[in-house]
Design a protein around this motif. Structure first.
Motif, PDB file in Angstrom:
ATOM      1  N   ARG A 152       0.814  -1.221   0.000  1.00 37.25           N
ATOM      2  CA  ARG A 152       0.000   0.000   0.000  1.00 37.25           C
ATOM      3  C   ARG A 152       0.844   1.267   0.000  1.00 37.25           C
ATOM      4  NH1 ARG A 152      -3.215   1.138   4.224  1.00 37.25           N
ATOM      5  NH2 ARG A 152      -1.866   0.120   5.774  1.00 37.25           N
ATOM      6  N   PHE A 153       1.967   1.268   0.704  1.00 38.85           N
ATOM      7  CA  PHE A 153       2.813   2.460   0.829  1.00 38.85           C
ATOM      8  C   PHE A 153       4.105   2.261   0.039  1.00 38.85           C
ATOM      9  CE2 PHE A 153       1.310   4.054   5.305  1.00 38.85           C
ATOM     10  CZ  PHE A 153      -0.009   3.990   4.877  1.00 38.85           C
ATOM     11  N   THR A 154       4.601   3.364  -0.519  1.00 41.91           N
ATOM     12  CA  THR A 154       5.873   3.336  -1.240  1.00 41.91           C
ATOM     13  C   THR A 154       6.729   4.510  -0.789  1.00 41.91           C
ATOM     14  OG1 THR A 154       4.816   2.345  -3.192  1.00 41.91           O
ATOM     15  CG2 THR A 154       6.981   3.368  -3.500  1.00 41.91           C
ATOM     16  N   ILE A 155       7.963   4.234  -0.433  1.00 41.16           N
ATOM     17  CA  ILE A 155       8.896   5.292  -0.061  1.00 41.16           C
ATOM     18  C   ILE A 155       9.854   5.525  -1.217  1.00 41.16           C
ATOM     19  CG2 ILE A 155      10.490   3.664   1.061  1.00 41.16           C
ATOM     20  CD1 ILE A 155      11.119   5.911   3.099  1.00 41.16           C
ATOM     21  N   SER A 156      10.171   6.790  -1.455  1.00 37.79           N
ATOM     22  CA  SER A 156      11.096   7.126  -2.527  1.00 37.79           C
ATOM     23  C   SER A 156      11.829   8.402  -2.152  1.00 37.79           C
ATOM     24  CB  SER A 156      10.358   7.304  -3.860  1.00 37.79           C
ATOM     25  OG  SER A 156       9.422   8.373  -3.777  1.00 37.79           O
ATOM     26  N   ARG A 157      12.857   8.732  -2.917  1.00 38.63           N
ATOM     27  CA  ARG A 157      13.605   9.961  -2.641  1.00 38.63           C
ATOM     28  C   ARG A 157      14.066  10.561  -3.958  1.00 38.63           C
ATOM     29  NH1 ARG A 157      18.498   8.581   1.087  1.00 38.63           N
ATOM     30  NH2 ARG A 157      19.145  10.720   0.575  1.00 38.63           N
ATOM     31  N   ASP A 158      14.197  11.870  -3.953  1.00 37.15           N
ATOM     32  CA  ASP A 158      14.723  12.607  -5.087  1.00 37.15           C
ATOM     33  C   ASP A 158      15.889  13.433  -4.563  1.00 37.15           C
ATOM     34  OD1 ASP A 158      15.310  14.366  -7.168  1.00 37.15           O
ATOM     35  OD2 ASP A 158      13.221  14.583  -7.758  1.00 37.15           O
ATOM     36  N   ASN A 159      17.099  12.941  -4.775  1.00 38.31           N
ATOM     37  CA  ASN A 159      18.271  13.624  -4.219  1.00 38.31           C
ATOM     38  C   ASN A 159      18.491  14.995  -4.863  1.00 38.31           C
ATOM     39  OD1 ASN A 159      18.678  11.515  -2.493  1.00 38.31           O
ATOM     40  ND2 ASN A 159      20.499  10.711  -3.527  1.00 38.31           N
ATOM     41  N   ALA A 160      18.013  15.185  -6.074  1.00 39.82           N
ATOM     42  CA  ALA A 160      18.157  16.486  -6.724  1.00 39.82           C
ATOM     43  C   ALA A 160      17.256  17.532  -6.068  1.00 39.82           C
ATOM     44  CB  ALA A 160      17.816  16.376  -8.209  1.00 39.82           C
ATOM     45  N   LYS A 161      16.153  17.062  -5.471  1.00 43.77           N
ATOM     46  CA  LYS A 161      15.215  17.981  -4.816  1.00 43.77           C
ATOM     47  C   LYS A 161      15.325  17.930  -3.292  1.00 43.77           C
ATOM     48  CE  LYS A 161      11.776  17.870  -8.510  1.00 43.77           C
ATOM     49  NZ  LYS A 161      10.345  17.602  -8.860  1.00 43.77           N
ATOM     50  N   ASN A 162      16.265  17.137  -2.775  1.00 49.10           N
ATOM     51  CA  ASN A 162      16.426  17.009  -1.320  1.00 49.10           C
ATOM     52  C   ASN A 162      15.104  16.648  -0.648  1.00 49.10           C
ATOM     53  OD1 ASN A 162      19.074  17.723  -1.716  1.00 49.10           O
ATOM     54  ND2 ASN A 162      19.094  19.369  -0.224  1.00 49.10           N
ATOM     55  N   THR A 163      14.379  15.723  -1.229  1.00 52.83           N
ATOM     56  CA  THR A 163      13.056  15.392  -0.726  1.00 52.83           C
ATOM     57  C   THR A 163      12.849  13.886  -0.693  1.00 52.83           C
ATOM     58  OG1 THR A 163      12.162  17.468  -1.596  1.00 52.83           O
ATOM     59  CG2 THR A 163      10.575  15.759  -1.022  1.00 52.83           C
ATOM     60  N   VAL A 164      12.196  13.438   0.359  1.00 52.82           N
ATOM     61  CA  VAL A 164      11.786  12.051   0.513  1.00 52.82           C
ATOM     62  C   VAL A 164      10.259  12.016   0.500  1.00 52.82           C
ATOM     63  CG1 VAL A 164      11.875  10.017   2.000  1.00 52.82           C
ATOM     64  CG2 VAL A 164      13.838  11.557   1.880  1.00 52.82           C
ATOM     65  N   TYR A 165       9.714  10.991  -0.124  1.00 49.63           N
ATOM     66  CA  TYR A 165       8.268  10.887  -0.262  1.00 49.63           C
ATOM     67  C   TYR A 165       7.750   9.596   0.369  1.00 49.63           C
ATOM     68  CZ  TYR A 165       9.258  14.339  -3.901  1.00 49.63           C
ATOM     69  OH  TYR A 165       9.703  15.440  -4.586  1.00 49.63           O
ATOM     70  N   LEU A 166       6.498   9.648   0.794  1.00 44.77           N
ATOM     71  CA  LEU A 166       5.789   8.447   1.209  1.00 44.77           C
ATOM     72  C   LEU A 166       4.435   8.472   0.506  1.00 44.77           C
ATOM     73  CD1 LEU A 166       5.914   5.907   3.029  1.00 44.77           C
ATOM     74  CD2 LEU A 166       4.597   7.213   4.711  1.00 44.77           C
ATOM     75  N   GLN A 167       4.305   7.647  -0.519  1.00 43.53           N
ATOM     76  CA  GLN A 167       3.035   7.515  -1.224  1.00 43.53           C
ATOM     77  C   GLN A 167       2.198   6.497  -0.482  1.00 43.53           C
ATOM     78  OE1 GLN A 167       1.798   9.146  -4.071  1.00 43.53           O
ATOM     79  NE2 GLN A 167      -0.097   8.081  -3.503  1.00 43.53           N
ATOM     80  N   MET A 168       1.016   6.908  -0.054  1.00 46.73           N
ATOM     81  CA  MET A 168       0.144   6.046   0.735  1.00 46.73           C
ATOM     82  C   MET A 168      -1.147   5.810  -0.033  1.00 46.73           C
ATOM     83  SD  MET A 168       0.772   7.651   4.523  1.00 46.73           S
ATOM     84  CE  MET A 168      -0.137   9.153   4.159  1.00 46.73           C
ATOM     85  N   ASN A 169      -1.393   4.573  -0.401  1.00 50.16           N
ATOM     86  CA  ASN A 169      -2.601   4.194  -1.118  1.00 50.16           C
ATOM     87  C   ASN A 169      -3.453   3.256  -0.268  1.00 50.16           C
ATOM     88  OD1 ASN A 169      -1.639   5.613  -3.406  1.00 50.16           O
ATOM     89  ND2 ASN A 169      -0.564   3.797  -4.146  1.00 50.16           N
ATOM     90  N   ALA A 170      -4.689   3.103  -0.650  1.00 49.91           N
ATOM     91  CA  ALA A 170      -5.605   2.195   0.044  1.00 49.91           C
ATOM     92  C   ALA A 170      -5.571   2.445   1.547  1.00 49.91           C
ATOM     93  CB  ALA A 170      -5.266   0.741  -0.285  1.00 49.91           C
ATOM     94  N   LEU A 171      -5.683   3.692   1.930  1.00 50.92           N
ATOM     95  CA  LEU A 171      -5.572   4.049   3.343  1.00 50.92           C
ATOM     96  C   LEU A 171      -6.703   3.466   4.164  1.00 50.92           C
ATOM     97  CD1 LEU A 171      -4.317   7.671   2.838  1.00 50.92           C
ATOM     98  CD2 LEU A 171      -3.179   5.960   4.269  1.00 50.92           C
ATOM     99  N   LYS A 172      -6.365   3.130   5.400  1.00 50.95           N
ATOM    100  CA  LYS A 172      -7.311   2.538   6.337  1.00 50.95           C
ATOM    101  C   LYS A 172      -7.426   3.436   7.571  1.00 50.95           C
ATOM    102  CE  LYS A 172      -5.667  -2.070   5.030  1.00 50.95           C
ATOM    103  NZ  LYS A 172      -5.081  -3.351   5.542  1.00 50.95           N
ATOM    104  N   PRO A 173      -8.543   3.366   8.288  1.00 49.38           N
ATOM    105  CA  PRO A 173      -8.656   4.173   9.519  1.00 49.38           C
ATOM    106  C   PRO A 173      -7.509   3.926  10.489  1.00 49.38           C
ATOM    107  CG  PRO A 173     -10.799   3.332   8.894  1.00 49.38           C
ATOM    108  CD  PRO A 173      -9.806   2.692   7.959  1.00 49.38           C
ATOM    109  N   GLU A 174      -6.970   2.727  10.528  1.00 51.45           N
ATOM    110  CA  GLU A 174      -5.865   2.432  11.441  1.00 51.45           C
ATOM    111  C   GLU A 174      -4.539   3.057  11.006  1.00 51.45           C
ATOM    112  OE1 GLU A 174      -7.952   0.222   9.997  1.00 51.45           O
ATOM    113  OE2 GLU A 174      -6.907  -1.648   9.469  1.00 51.45           O
TER     114      GLU A 174
END
Length: 118
Positions: free
Chosen positions: A67-89
């Motif tokens: 459901r979740f994917t972590i990635s980074r863009d070193n050129a933008k100095n940014t880390v991402y967490l893509q969260m899909n199919a989110l649940k109340p928990e």
């Protein structure tokens, strides 16, 4: 020293998606590995996902695999967490953390609130 600022949290219905961003200041971004952690009300902070300095290796907690994917863009100095199919928990404050290669997570952002309604 790296400083971290998270963004992208909010309120979403169950089944929806959000993308969290962690913007890092400093010129040594690529020397750090990064992790996402979360803390729900009344619970201890828990590991969500991590990514190596190169982005070539990632780790995820069992509860978010597929459901979740972590990635980074070193050129933008940014880390991402893509969260899909989110649940109340998944409702929690999400924190970004940085670790100099081989060291502990000792640099933390202020957190961003994610609320998933049922």
């Amino acid at each position: 020293q790296v400083q971290l600022v998270e963004s992208g949290g909010g309120l979403v219905q169950a089944g929806g998606s959000l993308r969290l961003s962690c913007a890092a200041s400093g010129r040594t971004f690529s020397n750090y590995s990064f992790g996402w952690f979360r803390q729900a009300p009344g619970k201890e902070r828990e590991f969500v996902a991590a990514i190596s300095w190169s982005g070539g290796t990632t780790y995820k907690a069992g509860s978010v695999k597929g459901r979740f994917t972590i990635s980074r863009d070193n050129a933008k100095n940014t880390v991402y967490l893509q969260m899909n199919a989110l649940k109340p928990e998944d409702t929690a404050i999400y924190y970004c953390a940085a670790s100099i290669v081989g060291g502990p997570y000792d640099i933390w952002g202020q957190g961003t609130q994610v609320t998933v309604s049922s």
